[in-house]
Write a protein that holds these residues in place. Structure first.
Motif, PDB file in Angstrom:
ATOM      1  N   ALA A 178      -4.565   0.595 -12.182  1.00  0.00           N
ATOM      2  CA  ALA A 178      -3.658   1.128 -13.195  1.00  0.00           C
ATOM      3  C   ALA A 178      -2.396   1.712 -12.559  1.00  0.00           C
ATOM      4  N   LEU A 179      -2.516   2.243 -11.341  1.00  0.00           N
ATOM      5  CA  LEU A 179      -1.332   2.712 -10.606  1.00  0.00           C
ATOM      6  C   LEU A 179      -0.483   1.536 -10.147  1.00  0.00           C
ATOM      7  N   ARG A 180      -1.155   0.481  -9.721  1.00  0.00           N
ATOM      8  CA  ARG A 180      -0.471  -0.673  -9.157  1.00  0.00           C
ATOM      9  C   ARG A 180       0.250  -1.502 -10.236  1.00  0.00           C
ATOM     10  N   ALA A 181      -0.353  -1.598 -11.424  1.00  0.00           N
ATOM     11  CA  ALA A 181       0.145  -2.513 -12.457  1.00  0.00           C
ATOM     12  C   ALA A 181       1.610  -2.268 -12.849  1.00  0.00           C
ATOM     13  N   PRO A 182       2.020  -1.029 -13.180  1.00  0.00           N
ATOM     14  CA  PRO A 182       3.418  -0.846 -13.585  1.00  0.00           C
ATOM     15  C   PRO A 182       4.402  -1.098 -12.444  1.00  0.00           C
ATOM     16  N   ILE A 183       3.970  -0.850 -11.200  1.00  0.00           N
ATOM     17  CA  ILE A 183       4.844  -1.133 -10.060  1.00  0.00           C
ATOM     18  C   ILE A 183       5.063  -2.636  -9.959  1.00  0.00           C
ATOM     19  N   TYR A 184       3.968  -3.381 -10.084  1.00  0.00           N
ATOM     20  CA  TYR A 184       4.042  -4.841 -10.021  1.00  0.00           C
ATOM     21  C   TYR A 184       4.925  -5.377 -11.142  1.00  0.00           C
ATOM     22  N   GLN A 199       0.688   4.396  -2.584  1.00  0.00           N
ATOM     23  CA  GLN A 199       0.545   5.777  -2.126  1.00  0.00           C
ATOM     24  C   GLN A 199       1.637   6.674  -2.697  1.00  0.00           C
ATOM     25  N   ARG A 200       2.843   6.144  -2.836  1.00  0.00           N
ATOM     26  CA  ARG A 200       3.916   6.937  -3.447  1.00  0.00           C
ATOM     27  C   ARG A 200       3.588   7.232  -4.911  1.00  0.00           C
ATOM     28  N   ALA A 201       3.046   6.235  -5.592  1.00  0.00           N
ATOM     29  CA  ALA A 201       2.648   6.447  -6.990  1.00  0.00           C
ATOM     30  C   ALA A 201       1.539   7.480  -7.076  1.00  0.00           C
ATOM     31  N   LEU A 202       0.622   7.441  -6.123  1.00  0.00           N
ATOM     32  CA  LEU A 202      -0.460   8.423  -6.098  1.00  0.00           C
ATOM     33  C   LEU A 202       0.089   9.827  -5.859  1.00  0.00           C
ATOM     34  N   GLU A 226       0.826  -1.193   0.000  1.00  0.00           N
ATOM     35  CA  GLU A 226       0.000   0.000   0.000  1.00  0.00           C
ATOM     36  C   GLU A 226       0.871   1.257   0.000  1.00  0.00           C
ATOM     37  N   GLU A 227       2.014   1.170   0.655  1.00  0.00           N
ATOM     38  CA  GLU A 227       2.940   2.318   0.683  1.00  0.00           C
ATOM     39  C   GLU A 227       3.428   2.643  -0.724  1.00  0.00           C
TER      40      GLU A 227
END
Length: 450
Positions: free
Chosen positions: A408-414, A378-381, A374-375
């Motif tokens: 969509a925020l989570r996908a590139p991080i993953y 939140q950084r991506a947000l 989640e952190e």
């Protein structure tokens, strides 16, 4: 619940599901019993409303909810019992001529469900993958050139008598015309333009050289063929120019005082910050290259059928973006030396690669318990919020209400975390290249990825 497989073709599945009328009637009875204790109807004491009266008032609403819940649960259970993973949510179909009878009660709930399963993915030997990581060193000349560009961007201009020269700043009024008629967005007053900045279309700025304050001139230019506004692309236009003032750039002394204008204590500290900034750009380009090489290797070693619905969804997304881009630019398939059919075939190949690699990366991440915290989200947000100063509350509300946007925020991080995991297993050799080689390769990678 009775489930019968009616189709098993590759990844495609179709099941016929029947829930006996007795089960639905039992659910309806339980629903009515619960409702009887809660509903308040004039003329009846609490809890004493006849069930028949409740059914007349609420029977259809109740059956609609019961049928929806029964379908949802039976779809989930049928897939779980078969130990399958659908690529997308199964599509359910209840024959229209049967629906009314089902909602009226006393009839089996029968429907079909169609879906595609995710393919079985066997990840190859990642340790056998050998790729190169291109790196480029930041030279003192590059740092000095960047500092000089910074100085150029903030240098003051001083009024100048006489004609304008390359590098001077002119203040002008201008009005653009097509076939003698002004066009929208083609005019401005008291506009400051540095000659040689290439802010305007090719051929515009050089024609200002030699003009002095108070002079007027009509210049002719031709908009580029790929100009963003389709009504201007490739067209010849004239501009009525009136020079209001001419100013020459003043010299900027590169010393500690100059660095302090940017909050740094010395020129050396400024150069250090510039070096880090350039290094960051180089690292990003290097990362793009090595990631592309890894994905190419995975694509070569993982060939399997992809779910048709996932593929079509990806193709549709790419095609919509392409059409929007072409509409904005006014370009056609002929301009790109292709046809719509050839373009569709090419983008379908690209889409298939994307889907296949996405499935491979997702499988690797799942098997190795790679997760996005989640952190990290939140950084991506926060990065996203910095792109829209003054609209923070609006953006936060958007993400709070739109789980798809959060995904969509989570996908590139993953994806990047999975790529990092794979790069640790693969053999990655470092190769020193020039700046031009590094960025030429990065630009090619971006074009190929797009």
């Amino acid at each position: 619940m009775n489930v019968t497989e009616t189709l098993s073709d590759g990844l495609k599945r179709e099941l016929a599901v029947v829930i006996p009328a007795a089960e639905i009637d039992a659910k309806l009875a339980a629903y009515m019993d619960d409702l009887r204790g809660r509903v308040r109807i004039n003329g009846f004491r609490p809890g004493k409303v006849p069930v028949g009266h409740l059914r007349r008032l609420y029977g259809r609403q109740a059956m609609t909810e019961i049928v929806n819940e029964a379908v949802t649960e039976s779809v989930r259970q049928a897939v779980a019992d078969r130990n399958e993973k659908p690529a997308l949510q199964p599509a359910v179909e209840i024959p229209d001529d049967k629906l009314e009878a089902i909602l009226s009660g006393g009839t089996d709930l029968a429907f079909s469900m169609r879906y595609e399963v995710l393919p079985e993915i066997v990840v190859g030997d990642i340790k056998s993958i050998k790729i190169e990581r291109p790196v480029a060193e930041v030279t003192e000349e590059e740092v000095d050139a960047e500092v000089a560009n910074i100085a150029k961007s903030v240098r003051p201009f001083e009024p100048k008598e006489g004609p304008a020269a390359e590098g001077d700043r002119v203040t002008i009024d201008f009005l653009g015309k097509l076939d003698g008629e002004p066009f929208e967005g083609g005019g401005a007053e008291d506009f400051d333009l540095e000659i040689g900045s290439n802010r305007f279309i090719p051929g515009f700025e050089p024609q200002l050289v030699g003009l002095s304050a108070g002079e007027e001139k009509v210049i002719t230019v031709t908009f580029p063929e790929d100009y963003g506004a389709a009504n201007l692309a490739g067209k010849e236009a004239t501009f009525d120019i009136k020079v209001k003032a001419v100013a020459a750039p003043a010299e900027v002394k590169l010393d500690d005082d100059f660095a302090q204008r940017f909050g740094l204590e010395s020129l050396d500290k400024l150069k250090e910050a510039v070096r880090e900034q350039i290094s960051g750009r180089y690292a990003a380009a290097s990362r793009q290259k090595v990631k592309r090489a890894l994905l190419d290797a995975l694509d070569e070693t993982h060939k399997f059928e992809v779910p048709e619905l996932l593929l079509e969804t990806e193709v549709d997304g790419i095609w919509r973006q392409l059409q929007a881009d072409m509409a904005r630019s006014g370009r056609t398939f002929e301009d790109e030396d292709t046809t719509e059919e050839e373009a569709r075939a090419e983008y379908r190949r690209i889409a298939e690669r994307r889907v296949r690699l996405g499935l491979v990366l997702s499988h690797v991440g799942e098997v190795n318990n790679i997760e996005v915290s989640e952190e990290e989200v939140q950084r991506a947000l926060q990065d996203e919020l910095r792109r829209y100063p003054g609209r923070e509350r609006e953006i936060i509300d958007y993400y709070r209400k739109n789980q798809g946007a959060v995904a969509a925020l989570r996908a590139p991080i993953y994806e990047d975390k999975v790529v990092d995991y794979l790069l640790e297993l693969a053999t990655v050799d470092t190769k020193t290249v020039s700046k031009d080689e590094l960025f030429a390769e990065a630009e090619e990678d971006e074009a190929a990825a797009a």
